[in-house]
Motif scaffolding. Structure first.
Motif, PDB file in Angstrom:
ATOM      1  N   THR A   1      -0.982 -19.199  -5.094  1.00  0.00           N
ATOM      2  CA  THR A   1      -0.061 -19.471  -6.197  1.00  0.00           C
ATOM      3  C   THR A   1       0.511 -20.869  -6.044  1.00  0.00           C
ATOM      4  N   GLN A   2       0.347 -21.676  -7.067  1.00  0.00           N
ATOM      5  CA  GLN A   2       0.826 -23.057  -7.014  1.00  0.00           C
ATOM      6  C   GLN A   2       2.174 -23.241  -7.696  1.00  0.00           C
ATOM      7  N   THR A   3       2.439 -22.470  -8.748  1.00  0.00           N
ATOM      8  CA  THR A   3       3.732 -22.545  -9.440  1.00  0.00           C
ATOM      9  C   THR A   3       4.155 -21.131  -9.845  1.00  0.00           C
ATOM     10  N   GLY A   4       5.464 -20.937  -9.949  1.00  0.00           N
ATOM     11  CA  GLY A   4       5.949 -19.651 -10.457  1.00  0.00           C
ATOM     12  C   GLY A   4       6.574 -18.788  -9.382  1.00  0.00           C
ATOM     13  N   GLU A   5       6.018 -17.588  -9.187  1.00  0.00           N
ATOM     14  CA  GLU A   5       6.707 -16.614  -8.344  1.00  0.00           C
ATOM     15  C   GLU A   5       5.750 -15.642  -7.680  1.00  0.00           C
ATOM     16  N   VAL A   6       6.262 -15.021  -6.607  1.00  0.00           N
ATOM     17  CA  VAL A   6       5.600 -13.901  -5.938  1.00  0.00           C
ATOM     18  C   VAL A   6       6.657 -12.810  -5.822  1.00  0.00           C
ATOM     19  N   VAL A   7       6.358 -11.627  -6.365  1.00  0.00           N
ATOM     20  CA  VAL A   7       7.351 -10.556  -6.444  1.00  0.00           C
ATOM     21  C   VAL A   7       6.817  -9.301  -5.760  1.00  0.00           C
ATOM     22  N   LEU A   8       7.594  -8.784  -4.806  1.00  0.00           N
ATOM     23  CA  LEU A   8       7.276  -7.507  -4.165  1.00  0.00           C
ATOM     24  C   LEU A   8       8.134  -6.420  -4.811  1.00  0.00           C
ATOM     25  N   ARG A   9       7.494  -5.384  -5.345  1.00  0.00           N
ATOM     26  CA  ARG A   9       8.224  -4.261  -5.940  1.00  0.00           C
ATOM     27  C   ARG A   9       7.925  -2.992  -5.153  1.00  0.00           C
ATOM     28  N   ALA A  10       8.958  -2.201  -4.917  1.00  0.00           N
ATOM     29  CA  ALA A  10       8.801  -0.891  -4.280  1.00  0.00           C
ATOM     30  C   ALA A  10       9.394   0.148  -5.220  1.00  0.00           C
ATOM     31  N   SER A  11       8.595   1.152  -5.576  1.00  0.00           N
ATOM     32  CA  SER A  11       9.065   2.167  -6.526  1.00  0.00           C
ATOM     33  C   SER A  11       8.586   3.548  -6.096  1.00  0.00           C
ATOM     34  N   LEU A  12       9.277   4.568  -6.602  1.00  0.00           N
ATOM     35  CA  LEU A  12       8.909   5.958  -6.336  1.00  0.00           C
ATOM     36  C   LEU A  12       7.952   6.408  -7.421  1.00  0.00           C
TER      37      LEU A  12
ATOM     38  N   SER B   1       6.399  20.034  -0.076  1.00  0.00           N
ATOM     39  CA  SER B   1       5.901  19.448   1.175  1.00  0.00           C
ATOM     40  C   SER B   1       6.865  18.423   1.762  1.00  0.00           C
ATOM     41  N   ASN B   2       7.970  18.164   1.054  1.00  0.00           N
ATOM     42  CA  ASN B   2       8.965  17.185   1.475  1.00  0.00           C
ATOM     43  C   ASN B   2       8.357  15.797   1.641  1.00  0.00           C
ATOM     44  N   ARG B   3       7.434  15.472   0.726  1.00  0.00           N
ATOM     45  CA  ARG B   3       6.780  14.163   0.745  1.00  0.00           C
ATOM     46  C   ARG B   3       7.009  13.423  -0.568  1.00  0.00           C
ATOM     47  N   VAL B   4       6.932  12.111  -0.498  1.00  0.00           N
ATOM     48  CA  VAL B   4       7.013  11.289  -1.702  1.00  0.00           C
ATOM     49  C   VAL B   4       5.807  10.357  -1.733  1.00  0.00           C
ATOM     50  N   THR B   5       5.498   9.859  -2.922  1.00  0.00           N
ATOM     51  CA  THR B   5       4.482   8.826  -3.067  1.00  0.00           C
ATOM     52  C   THR B   5       5.185   7.539  -3.482  1.00  0.00           C
ATOM     53  N   LEU B   6       5.081   6.544  -2.638  1.00  0.00           N
ATOM     54  CA  LEU B   6       5.675   5.237  -2.925  1.00  0.00           C
ATOM     55  C   LEU B   6       4.584   4.271  -3.357  1.00  0.00           C
ATOM     56  N   ARG B   7       4.939   3.404  -4.296  1.00  0.00           N
ATOM     57  CA  ARG B   7       4.014   2.363  -4.732  1.00  0.00           C
ATOM     58  C   ARG B   7       4.646   1.005  -4.418  1.00  0.00           C
ATOM     59  N   LEU B   8       3.943   0.197  -3.670  1.00  0.00           N
ATOM     60  CA  LEU B   8       4.378  -1.165  -3.376  1.00  0.00           C
ATOM     61  C   LEU B   8       3.383  -2.129  -4.017  1.00  0.00           C
ATOM     62  N   SER B   9       3.889  -3.062  -4.794  1.00  0.00           N
ATOM     63  CA  SER B   9       3.007  -4.012  -5.465  1.00  0.00           C
ATOM     64  C   SER B   9       3.483  -5.432  -5.229  1.00  0.00           C
ATOM     65  N   ILE B  10       2.521  -6.336  -5.123  1.00  0.00           N
ATOM     66  CA  ILE B  10       2.803  -7.761  -4.937  1.00  0.00           C
ATOM     67  C   ILE B  10       2.164  -8.495  -6.099  1.00  0.00           C
ATOM     68  N   THR B  11       2.991  -9.057  -6.967  1.00  0.00           N
ATOM     69  CA  THR B  11       2.515  -9.738  -8.178  1.00  0.00           C
ATOM     70  C   THR B  11       2.740 -11.234  -8.032  1.00  0.00           C
TER      71      THR B  11
ATOM     72  N   THR C   1       2.241   7.931   1.200  1.00  0.00           N
ATOM     73  CA  THR C   1       2.745   9.291   0.937  1.00  0.00           C
ATOM     74  C   THR C   1       3.493   9.799   2.179  1.00  0.00           C
ATOM     75  N   PRO C   2       4.606   9.190   2.508  1.00  0.00           N
ATOM     76  CA  PRO C   2       5.335   9.573   3.730  1.00  0.00           C
ATOM     77  C   PRO C   2       6.125  10.859   3.544  1.00  0.00           C
ATOM     78  N   GLU C   3       6.422  11.480   4.673  1.00  0.00           N
ATOM     79  CA  GLU C   3       7.316  12.636   4.690  1.00  0.00           C
ATOM     80  C   GLU C   3       8.752  12.130   4.765  1.00  0.00           C
ATOM     81  N   LEU C   4       9.671  12.891   4.185  1.00  0.00           N
ATOM     82  CA  LEU C   4      11.079  12.529   4.259  1.00  0.00           C
ATOM     83  C   LEU C   4      11.711  13.158   5.483  1.00  0.00           C
TER      84      LEU C   4
END
Length: 305
Positions: A49-60, A67-77, A144-147
């Motif tokens: 990336t030469q101009t602009g931004e890099v964004v890390l998002r973490a969402s459920l 099962s006391n588990r969640v699925t998390l999504r991490l994205s780098i745009t 998909t970690p356990e809580l």
């Protein structure tokens, strides 16, 4: 993200973490491997990336209470060079760069992506990307970690609830991230788009007996010694007795932003804990050890060379 920030800021990129409110804190997993994947993907995004931004998002993405588990999504745009369909198909193969010309221009072998793919899959997740040539890329992975049911209860951050702040930020996504955090703490945030507008609104608020607890000013590298911003901070701190918190990119050792006038200073990307602690000190005179510091002592200390 703090560790990776100097590489981004040296290219004048905005590097931003966005962690959404519904992401739980009590997840069990392998932090070392997760950090390794994030580091590989963010480094890759900065490189291309030469101009602009890099964004890390973490969402459920999903929650399974049985099962006391969640699925998390991490994205780098990123807002970088992007990838064609053919390049995307071969990208995750070990030692495979997008193409020879890209490898020559940007360096690297693509090994980091191959390692990331293996680590994510070994942790039971998936990894992929969306991209368009010339329009940037989004690399994402799921976990998909356990809580944890017996973890330490995190103390609520409610000491700033109801406080009003005014916020000026040049970088749009950084502004969104910081405002999101502040509102999550129950604070009222008024956004302005220029130094003049900030000074005017602070004056109006004080005249109506509803002054701001603090003024937050986010600047870019080329504004570090801006006369306009020095005048703004001087007017707020000295004439209006309004505490200012300056948010800057990573600084060089010789940088003294805005002549050391602001009461507080943090470097971007802004960490939630550091922001809370700094505002707690500026607004209530309380440091993290619970000791009370007078307004005059804190301002005097913050302006020492």
């Amino acid at each position: 993200m703090v560790m990776l920030a100097p590489a981004a800021h040296s290219k004048n990129l905005d590097l931003v973490p966005l962690v959404y409110n519904d992401v739980p804190d009590n997840i069990m997993g392998d932090p070392l491997r997760v950090k390794q994947v994030i580091t590989n993907l963010v480094n890759n995004a900065i490189k291309f990336t030469q101009t602009g931004e890099v964004v890390l998002r973490a969402s459920l993405e999903d929650e399974d209470k049985e099962s006391n588990r969640v699925t998390l999504r991490l994205s780098i745009t990123d807002s970088g060079v992007g990838l064609s369909r053919a390049q995307q198909q071969s990208l995750f193969n070990a030692f495979s760069q997008a193409d020879a010309s890209t490898a020559r221009q940007y360096g690297g072998t693509g090994l980091g992506l191959a390692i990331s793919k293996r680590l994510v899959e070994e942790m039971g997740g998936k990894i992929g990307l969306q991209s368009e040539l010339g329009k940037g890329s989004t690399f994402w992975f799921t976990l998909t970690p356990e809580l944890s049911s017996n973890g330490d209860v995190i103390a609520p951050r409610d000491a700033l609830r109801g406080e009003r702040v005014i916020y000026l930020e040049h970088q749009k996504t950084c502004g969104l991230s910081v405002e999101h955090i502040l509102r999550d703490w129950g604070m009222t945030v008024d956004r302005v788009s220029s130094p003049g507008a900030m000074q005017e609104k602070v004056e109006e608020a004080q005249k109506s007996q509803s002054g701001y607890a603090a003024a937050i000013i986010g600047i870019t590298r080329h504004l570090l010694n801006s006369n306009q911003y020095c005048s703004l901070v001087r007017a707020l701190e000295i004439e209006r007795d309004c505490r200012t918190l300056l948010l800057t990119p990573t600084l060089e050792t010789h940088d003294t932003p805005l002549s050391g006038l602001p009461s507080g200073h943090l470097t971007k990307p802004v960490c939630r804990e550091a922001l809370y602690d700094e505002l707690l000190l500026l607004v209530h005179g309380i440091n993290t050890s619970g000791l009370s510091i007078s307004r005059q002592d804190h301002v005097a200390r913050s302006r020492l060379p």
